[in-house]
Motif scaffolding. Structure first.
Motif, PDB file in Angstrom:
ATOM      1  N   ASP A  11       1.446   3.854   9.712  1.00  6.20           N
ATOM      2  CA  ASP A  11       2.107   4.669   8.698  1.00  6.20           C
ATOM      3  C   ASP A  11       2.695   3.795   7.598  1.00  6.20           C
ATOM      4  O   ASP A  11       2.635   4.152   6.415  1.00  6.20           O
ATOM      5  CB  ASP A  11       3.200   5.506   9.346  1.00  6.20           C
ATOM      6  N   MET A  12       3.264   2.664   7.968  1.00 10.76           N
ATOM      7  CA  MET A  12       3.817   1.761   6.971  1.00 10.76           C
ATOM      8  C   MET A  12       2.725   1.216   6.064  1.00 10.76           C
ATOM      9  O   MET A  12       2.905   1.106   4.844  1.00 10.76           O
ATOM     10  CB  MET A  12       4.543   0.600   7.660  1.00 10.76           C
ATOM     11  N   SER A  13       1.582   0.881   6.631  1.00 11.75           N
ATOM     12  CA  SER A  13       0.468   0.362   5.824  1.00 11.75           C
ATOM     13  C   SER A  13      -0.003   1.412   4.825  1.00 11.75           C
ATOM     14  O   SER A  13      -0.274   1.094   3.654  1.00 11.75           O
ATOM     15  CB  SER A  13      -0.684  -0.055   6.738  1.00 11.75           C
ATOM     16  N   GLU A  14      -0.073   2.660   5.266  1.00 13.36           N
ATOM     17  CA  GLU A  14      -0.482   3.741   4.361  1.00 13.36           C
ATOM     18  C   GLU A  14       0.553   3.934   3.263  1.00 13.36           C
ATOM     19  O   GLU A  14       0.204   4.161   2.100  1.00 13.36           O
ATOM     20  CB  GLU A  14      -0.671   5.029   5.155  1.00 13.36           C
ATOM     21  N   ALA A  15       1.837   3.872   3.632  1.00 12.89           N
ATOM     22  CA  ALA A  15       2.900   4.091   2.652  1.00 12.89           C
ATOM     23  C   ALA A  15       2.901   3.001   1.583  1.00 12.89           C
ATOM     24  O   ALA A  15       3.071   3.280   0.398  1.00 12.89           O
ATOM     25  CB  ALA A  15       4.253   4.142   3.360  1.00 12.89           C
TER      26      ALA A  15
END
Length: 275
Positions: A11-15
Motif C-alpha cells: 500500500d505504501m508503494s502504491e501511495a
C-alpha cells in the motif's frame, strides 16, 4: 504479522507513486515554503515569533485541510478495490481479512502523515538555520496532535468504506461528515443553546465530543493556555479538566475514536459480502 507488513509495504508503494500523494506533499510543502518566502518566521504578532508563529498559522490551515484530504483520498480504499475486483485478487493470496484490513490502514496512516511531518521537520531545520528559538515542547506535542487526528479520520474513513458498496456513496458520506464536523455542528449547537433552556455545560460537552473541535482546542492550548480566544467556554473546560488534563484529552481522545471506528469497520468488513 509478516503478511500484514507485506500489505502495508504494498500500500505504501502504491501511495508513493500516486498523484494524490504528490499533491498532498506539494500542498503542505508549498505552505511551509510560502511561509518562509513571506517572512512569517521573522515577524512578531501578539507575542508569537519564529517557529511558534509559523506553527500557529499552520495549525489553522491543518484544521481545514487535513480532515478532508484524509477522508476524500482514503474513503475509497475498500469500496474502490471491491469495485475494481482488486479485493478479490488480494484475498486469493494466503492472507487473513485482519491482515489485509489493518495492513491497508497502517499504510494509509503512514502515507497521510509523512508529508505533514516532513513539512514540520523542514520548518524546524529552517528555524535552526535562522537561529530562532525552538519551542521543543510545542513542536513535538503538535506532531503528536497531527498523528492523533490522522488516526481519528482514517479510522472514520475506513469505517465508511466498509459499510458502503460504491465509491460515489463513500465520497458523499465523507464530504458530509467533514462539513458537519467542521461547520454545521457549531451552528447547530449555537442554535440549540439559543432556542432552548439547555445548560451551557451540556452544549460544551457535546462540542467536546467533536474530534475536530478537540483538535482545535488542543492546538489553541499550545499557544494560549488560558484559552481566552474561545470565550466563556474556556472557564468550563479549565474548571472541568485543568490545563494538563485537557492537553492529554486532546491528544488521546481523537486517537481512541479513530481506533474504535477502525475496529467497528473491520467487524463490518469481515461479515459482509467481500466481492
Amino acid at each position: 504479522m509478516r503478511n500484514l507488513f507485506l500489505v502495508f509495504k504494498t500500500d505504501m508503494s502504491e501511495a508513493l507513486r500516486s498523484k494524490w500523494f504528490l499533491v498532498y506533499s506539494l500542498v503542505f510543502g508549498g505552505i511551509i515554503a510560502l511561509f518562509f518566502i513571506t517572512g512569517i518566521t521573522e515577524s512578531r504578532i501578539q507575542g508569537f515569533s519564529g517557529l511558534s508563529r509559523l506553527l500557529l498559522i499552520f495549525i489553522e490551515i491543518c484544521i481545514v485541510i487535513v480532515p478532508i484530504f484524509i477522508l476524500i483520498n482514503t474513503v475509497r480504499t475498500i469500496a474502490g478495490e471491491r469495485d475494481s475486483n482488486i479485493l478479490e485478487y488480494m484475498l486469493s493470496f494466503p492472507i487473513s481479512l485482519k491482515e489485509y484490513f489493518f495492513g491497508k490502514l497502517l499504510g494509509k496512516l503512514f502515507s497521510v502523515t509523512l508529508p505533514i511531518i516532513g513539512a514540520l521537520i523542514l520548518a524546524l531545520f529552517w528555524s535552526l538555520f535562522k537561529g530562532a528559538t525552538i519551542p521543543w515542547g510545542i513542536f513535538f506535542y503538535y506532531m503528536a496532535l497531527i498523528v492523533s487526528i490522522n488516526i481519528c479520520f482514517l479510522g472514520l474513513s475506513f469505517f465508511i468504506s466498509s459499510i458502503v458498496k460504491t465509491q460515489e456513496v463513500a465520497l458523499g458520506i465523507a464530504f458530509f461528515v467533514w462539513l458537519f464536523l467542521l461547520a454545521l455542528i457549531d451552528l447547530l449547537l449555537i442554535g440549540f443553546l439559543i432556542k432552548t433552556t439547555a445548560s451551557p455545560e451540556l452544549v460544551y460537552s457535546i462540542a467536546l465530543a467533536n474530534p475536530l473541535q478537540v483538535f482545535r482546542i488542543g492546538a489553541i492550548a499550545l499557544f494560549d493556555p488560558e484559552l481566552s480566544v474561545i470565550g466563556p467556554a474556556s472557564y468550563f473546560i479549565l474548571d472541568e479538566f485543568g490545563k494538563e488534563l485537557i492537553s492529554i484529552y486532546c491528544l488521546v481522545y481523537p486517537a481512541v475514536i479513530g481506533m474504535l471506528f477502525s475496529i467497528f469497520g473491520y467487524l463490518i468488513f469481515k461479515r459482509k459480502d467481500l466481492v
